[in-house]
Write an enzyme that holds these catalytic residues in place. Structure first.
Site, mmCIF file in Angstrom:
data_model
loop_
_atom_site.group_PDB
_atom_site.id
_atom_site.type_symbol
_atom_site.label_atom_id
_atom_site.label_comp_id
_atom_site.label_asym_id
_atom_site.label_seq_id
_atom_site.Cartn_x
_atom_site.Cartn_y
_atom_site.Cartn_z
ATOM 1 N N ASP A 86 3.403 -8.272 7.199
ATOM 2 C CA ASP A 86 2.770 -7.106 6.574
ATOM 3 C C ASP A 86 3.280 -7.152 5.124
ATOM 4 O O ASP A 86 3.682 -8.226 4.646
ATOM 5 C CB ASP A 86 3.148 -5.805 7.304
ATOM 6 C CG ASP A 86 2.277 -4.614 6.894
ATOM 7 O OD1 ASP A 86 1.158 -4.489 7.407
ATOM 8 O OD2 ASP A 86 2.701 -3.805 6.042
ATOM 9 N N LYS A 121 5.039 -1.839 15.512
ATOM 10 C CA LYS A 121 5.240 -2.147 14.095
ATOM 11 C C LYS A 121 6.726 -2.130 13.809
ATOM 12 O O LYS A 121 7.490 -1.463 14.516
ATOM 13 C CB LYS A 121 4.551 -1.092 13.216
ATOM 14 C CG LYS A 121 4.241 -1.563 11.820
ATOM 15 C CD LYS A 121 2.923 -2.333 11.752
ATOM 16 C CE LYS A 121 2.682 -2.949 10.416
ATOM 17 N NZ LYS A 121 1.303 -3.470 10.311
HETATM 18 P P1 NDP Z 1 1.644 -8.255 0.321
HETATM 19 O O1 NDP Z 1 3.089 -7.983 0.309
HETATM 20 O O2 NDP Z 1 1.180 -9.676 0.387
HETATM 21 O O3 NDP Z 1 0.940 -7.591 -0.948
HETATM 22 C C1 NDP Z 1 1.047 -6.231 -1.186
HETATM 23 C C2 NDP Z 1 0.317 -5.888 -2.462
HETATM 24 O O4 NDP Z 1 0.199 -4.470 -2.561
HETATM 25 C C3 NDP Z 1 1.062 -6.343 -3.708
HETATM 26 O O5 NDP Z 1 0.152 -6.606 -4.725
HETATM 27 C C4 NDP Z 1 1.929 -5.129 -4.027
HETATM 28 O O6 NDP Z 1 2.300 -5.025 -5.376
HETATM 29 C C5 NDP Z 1 0.991 -3.986 -3.667
HETATM 30 N N1 NDP Z 1 1.796 -2.840 -3.229
HETATM 31 C C6 NDP Z 1 2.628 -2.790 -2.167
HETATM 32 N N2 NDP Z 1 3.244 -1.592 -2.076
HETATM 33 C C7 NDP Z 1 2.788 -0.879 -3.110
HETATM 34 C C8 NDP Z 1 3.044 0.422 -3.561
HETATM 35 N N3 NDP Z 1 3.906 1.246 -2.922
HETATM 36 N N4 NDP Z 1 2.384 0.836 -4.673
HETATM 37 C C9 NDP Z 1 1.518 0.010 -5.337
HETATM 38 N N5 NDP Z 1 1.243 -1.241 -4.935
HETATM 39 C C10 NDP Z 1 1.860 -1.681 -3.845
HETATM 40 O O7 NDP Z 1 1.065 -7.412 1.551
HETATM 41 P P2 NDP Z 1 -0.316 -7.573 2.325
HETATM 42 O O8 NDP Z 1 -1.377 -8.055 1.395
HETATM 43 O O9 NDP Z 1 -0.056 -8.298 3.568
HETATM 44 O O10 NDP Z 1 -0.612 -6.048 2.734
HETATM 45 C C11 NDP Z 1 -1.423 -5.180 1.954
HETATM 46 C C12 NDP Z 1 -1.930 -4.044 2.818
HETATM 47 O O11 NDP Z 1 -2.722 -4.590 3.881
HETATM 48 C C13 NDP Z 1 -0.858 -3.190 3.507
HETATM 49 O O12 NDP Z 1 -1.337 -1.875 3.602
HETATM 50 C C14 NDP Z 1 -0.787 -3.798 4.898
HETATM 51 O O13 NDP Z 1 -0.294 -2.864 5.831
HETATM 52 C C15 NDP Z 1 -2.250 -4.106 5.132
HETATM 53 N N6 NDP Z 1 -2.547 -5.092 6.154
HETATM 54 C C16 NDP Z 1 -1.994 -6.345 6.114
HETATM 55 C C17 NDP Z 1 -2.318 -7.271 7.081
HETATM 56 C C18 NDP Z 1 -1.820 -8.665 7.034
HETATM 57 O O14 NDP Z 1 -2.233 -9.467 7.875
HETATM 58 N N7 NDP Z 1 -0.977 -9.050 6.089
HETATM 59 C C19 NDP Z 1 -3.218 -6.929 8.202
HETATM 60 C C20 NDP Z 1 -3.794 -5.615 8.100
HETATM 61 C C21 NDP Z 1 -3.448 -4.748 7.121
HETATM 62 P P3 NDP Z 1 3.830 -5.347 -5.812
HETATM 63 O O15 NDP Z 1 3.950 -6.832 -5.744
HETATM 64 O O16 NDP Z 1 3.926 -4.799 -7.188
HETATM 65 O O17 NDP Z 1 4.699 -4.643 -4.829
HETATM 66 O O1 2IT Z 2 -1.527 -4.127 9.951
HETATM 67 C C1 2IT Z 2 -1.755 -5.164 10.575
HETATM 68 O O2 2IT Z 2 -2.670 -5.249 11.400
HETATM 69 C C2 2IT Z 2 -0.891 -6.331 10.314
HETATM 70 N N1 2IT Z 2 -0.012 -6.254 9.464
HETATM 71 C C3 2IT Z 2 -1.078 -7.601 11.101
HETATM 72 C C4 2IT Z 2 -0.403 -7.503 12.435
HETATM 73 C C5 2IT Z 2 -0.386 -8.771 13.247
HETATM 74 O O3 2IT Z 2 0.280 -8.715 14.282
HETATM 75 O O4 2IT Z 2 -1.003 -9.773 12.893
#
Ligand code: NDP
Ligand code: 2IT
Length: 449
Positions: free
Chosen positions: A170, A130
């Site tokens: 992420d 990561k």
């Molecule tokens: P994005 O940046 O697209 O969206 C993040 C969302 O979460 C936004 O709505 C943001 O609000 C909110 N957010 C982020 N940080 C905080 C915080 N500290 N407090 C409150 N709200 C928060 O990210 P993703 O959708 O990609 O990721 C969301 C989650 O999913 C994370 O935990 C990530 O690790 C996990 N994840 C993502 C994957 C991927 O493929 N993208 C795969 C597996 C897991 P704001 O705009 O106000 O910051």
């Molecule tokens: O938390 C996760 O699994 C991710 N942010 C996606 C990682 C990836 O390599 O697609």
């Protein structure tokens, strides 16, 4: 509150605390895995003999670097970049990059640690890693984001590659950022190495379904948990926190399966739409215009916005936290259960605190931990790598079918491992034991490295 560890495991855990001071999220992620492993160590004494726990908790390599960049007014800024290459027993390091002001080593390490087991559960040949930065993309212009990404890659390129380490997105890192980083990697190396990053645009080696994969996959996982209860999404009232990549496609798939998402959020507040969140509007606001969730309520008069507040107070039968770590505490979990929630699927990584997890497990609701439920994103990244390696590109239908099969397999693997290790219905134990055993066996086979 915490589950008791054997004397030996407790001593190991204390050493990890001492060696990694102040990294509270990392401590939390390690503790949760160790709490599941007692019966595994009885069945596989070689894991203790070969010091697998001590080794798996120590990253193979940690890279921390300076990222200088200039804003549109000509002012210089210095951020910190990270890449933690945690474990390569099963394949090249694989895991996302997070750009958020809260990022520090403890966050990158908790995410990298969980990624090892998540990636093992996918059944794909990928190790765990990561990275990220404390850079805040919010309010930055496209050019500022581009300059930051170019500077970040100007250091990172030395450590990544198709066969070594394959980053993706992420929080704060999506298609735009991956594009800028890919461009800079290509420029620095003079190589068109598509497999170095995943989550690429469809025009230059990206995979269909990668954008949707984490949300779709998490919803498929919950659907499997509901099937075990002889239930389905049909007619279920759901709450999804966040409004980013994972949240948007979770809402979309829940609606396709007959559920109704009534609330989504961002870090400022949440919006309630009893008619069901309008996904097209959500995509337009968040993906195209990069606006705030408050603007949803301005565009849909029957919806209302709550500034601050707590989205988990909105009654629902299915909750899918899809924002960030520790967003559901013990009190929130109690509220959810009291309001009739029967299933929780974690799109985010570690969104529930240990106290919250205990509430869900004690209430015997279906609780799918992130490292199992959100594995569809990285699994589809591995499908992107597979397409890049064969210079092929698959259809949406075929790729989504593969994702569905992978999620059903992960569910079955976790379900069966939970039974085997004496905790039927406990997907935390299932995910931790099954993921750990796969990596540990490979580590034993590779000798002391
Ligand atoms: P994005 O940046 O697209 O969206 C993040 C969302 O979460 C936004 O709505 C943001 O609000 C909110 N957010 C982020 N940080 C905080 C915080 N500290 N407090 C409150 N709200 C928060 O990210 P993703 O959708 O990609 O990721 C969301 C989650 O999913 C994370 O935990 C990530 O690790 C996990 N994840 C993502 C994957 C991927 O493929 N993208 C795969 C597996 C897991 P704001 O705009 O106000 O910051
Ligand atoms: O938390 C996760 O699994 C991710 N942010 C996606 C990682 C990836 O390599 O697609």
């Amino acid at each position: 509150m915490a589950v008791h560890l054997s004397e030996k495991l407790e001593a190991t855990y204390q050493k990890i605390l001492k060696r990694n001071p102040g990294e509270t999220e990392f401590h939390q992620a390690v503790r949760e895995v160790l709490e599941s492993l007692g019966p595994v160590l009885v069945k596989y004494p070689e894991f203790t003999d070969r010091k697998i726990i001590e080794r798996i908790c120590e990253p193979e390599r940690q890279i921390i670097f300076r990222v200088p960049w200039q804003d549109d007014r000509g002012e210089d800024h210095i951020n910190r970049g990270f890449r933690v290459q945690f474990n390569s027993a099963l394949g090249p390091y694989k895991g996302g990059l997070r750009f958020h002001p809260s990022v520090y080593l403890g966050i990158v390490k908790f995410l990298g640690f969980e990624q090892i087991f998540k990636n093992a559960l996918t059944g794909m040949p990928i190790g765990g890693g990561k990275g990220g930065s404390d850079f805040d993309p919010k309010g930055k212009s496209d050019n500022e984001v581009m300059r930051f990404c170019q500077s970040f890659m100007t250091e990172l390129w030395r450590y990544v590659g198709e066969y070594t380490d394959v980053p993706a997105g992420d929080i704060g890192v999506g298609g735009r950022e991956i594009g800028y980083m890919f461009g800079q990697f290509k420029r620095l190396t003079s190589k068109y190495e598509a497999g170095v990053l995943t989550g690429k645009g469809l025009d230059y080696g990206g995979s269909l379904v990668r954008t949707e994969a984490t949300g779709y996959g998490a919803t498929f996982f919950v659907d499997e948990m509901l099937k075990v209860r002889k239930d389905s999404f049909e007619g279920k009232k759901c709450v999804v926190s966040g409004s980013g990549n994972v949240a948007i496609y979770t809402v979309e798939k829940i609606h396709q399966l007959g559920g109704r998402v009534v609330a989504v959020s961002d870090s400022d507040g949440y919006v309630v739409d009893e008619k069901g969140i309008d996904v097209a509007l959500l995509k337009q606001l968040k993906e195209v215009e990069r606006r705030r969730i408050k603007d949803y309520a301005d565009a849909r008069k029957h919806a209302h916005y709550v500034h601050g507040g707590n989205i988990w107070e909105v009654p629902c039968q299915v909750a899918m936290p899809s924002a960030t770590q520790n967003e559901i505490n013990g009190k929130d979990a109690t509220t959810l259960v009291k309001n009739g929630c029967i299933a929780v699927g974690e799109g985010a990584n570690m969104p529930t605190t240990p106290e919250g997890i205990k509430v869900f497990l004690d209430a015997k609701i279906s609780y799918g931990p992130g490292k199992a439920a959100n594995a569809g994103g990285v699994a589809t990244s591995a499908l992107e790598m597979q397409q890049n390696a064969t210079r092929d590109s698959w259809t949406f239908e075929y790729t989504e079918k593969r994702l569905g099969e992978i999620m059903r397999n992960i569910h079955r693997t976790c379900f069966e491992a939970a039974e085997e290790f004496g905790a039927p219905g406990n997907y935390v134990v299932g995910a931790n034991t099954a993921g750990f055993i796969k990596v540990a066996k490979a580590m034993v086979a590779h000798g002391l490295i």
